[in-house]
Enzyme design. Sequence first.
Site, short mmCIF file in Angstrom:
data_model
loop_
_atom_site.label_atom_id
_atom_site.label_comp_id
_atom_site.label_asym_id
_atom_site.label_seq_id
_atom_site.Cartn_x
_atom_site.Cartn_y
_atom_site.Cartn_z
N ALA A 37 1.26 8.81 -2.78
CA ALA A 37 1.96 8.88 -4.07
C ALA A 37 0.93 8.53 -5.16
O ALA A 37 0.71 7.36 -5.47
CB ALA A 37 3.12 7.91 -4.10
N SER B 190 1.81 1.28 -10.93
CA SER B 190 1.85 1.79 -9.56
C SER B 190 3.22 2.38 -9.27
O SER B 190 3.97 2.70 -10.19
CB SER B 190 1.48 0.66 -8.59
OG SER B 190 1.25 1.16 -7.30
N ASN B 191 3.57 2.53 -8.01
CA ASN B 191 4.87 3.08 -7.62
C ASN B 191 5.30 2.42 -6.31
O ASN B 191 4.60 1.58 -5.76
CB ASN B 191 4.80 4.61 -7.50
CG ASN B 191 3.76 5.03 -6.48
OD1 ASN B 191 3.90 4.79 -5.30
ND2 ASN B 191 2.67 5.65 -6.96
N HIS B 192 6.47 2.83 -5.81
CA HIS B 192 7.09 2.12 -4.67
C HIS B 192 6.60 2.59 -3.30
O HIS B 192 7.17 2.19 -2.29
CB HIS B 192 8.61 2.29 -4.72
CG HIS B 192 9.25 1.58 -5.87
ND1 HIS B 192 9.22 0.21 -6.01
CD2 HIS B 192 9.93 2.04 -6.94
CE1 HIS B 192 9.88 -0.13 -7.11
NE2 HIS B 192 10.31 0.97 -7.70
N SER B 193 5.61 3.46 -3.23
CA SER B 193 5.16 3.94 -1.92
C SER B 193 4.67 2.78 -1.05
O SER B 193 3.92 1.93 -1.50
CB SER B 193 4.02 4.95 -2.11
OG SER B 193 3.44 5.25 -0.86
#
Length: 226
Positions: free
Chosen positions: A100, A33-36
């Site tokens: 994102a 995943s990512n930091h959004s």
Amino acid sequence: IEKALTPQDLAGRRVLVTAGPTQEAMDPVRFLSNHSTGKMGYAVAARAALRGAETTLVSGPTALDTPAGVQRVDVVSACEMYDAVVSRAAEQDMIVKAAAVGDYRPAETAAEKLKKGEGELTLALARNPDILAELGRKKRPGQLLCGFAMETQSLLENAAEKLRRKNCDMLVANSLRDAGAGFGTDTNVATLLFADGRRETPPLMSKEALADVILDRLLAMRQARA
Ligand code: CTP
Ligand code: CA
């Protein structure tokens, strides 16, 4: 009450917003995943609904509450977001793609928890579909498409290239390096790029205020064409 005090300048418009990260499962317990956090997209959806738009929010996993008056559709992976967005795209007047979206997913999702071995692990990744590029290909006349770009270098060059490649009308370019911008903050500073080459950098402001600026510009484009 807040809605009663807000000009209903988006009444009768259909607005779809995407927000948050996607999660791409490796196995039943792990994901990429990512930091959004979803704050920017949720702010756009909240403001659009307060201004009278029929607002749909396609959201990846976030910790945020659904804004008042917004129809929320929860998704987990990029492929799920693709289906949820593409199936609802035709009837929208404006689409704002703040999510994102993960570019890659594990090529295979294991049915059972992966067990560690002695050595290194190499993970094969498959490309996810580009939702915004697909929306750009299918764009109806009069429909407005707003993309986002988060960059760490060559912000404006990369953003201008994405705007063109994905057939957007507007692109909101964020630098992760700017103070007051980025993941999880309540403020944002961004440059808005337009298909006709114009650029605008509003001052640092809350994500709600920037959401209003984004919607103002989309509405102005809509009115200029009508
Ligand atoms: N986007 C999308 N589907 C994807 C990847 C991105 O719809 N599979 C959208 C994002 O929601 C955003 C815009 O495309 O509005 C730009 O995303 P970004 O990650 O900055 O661009 P990419 O084209 O994925 O390029 P890269 O990550 O290599 O910089
Ligand atoms: Ca990407």
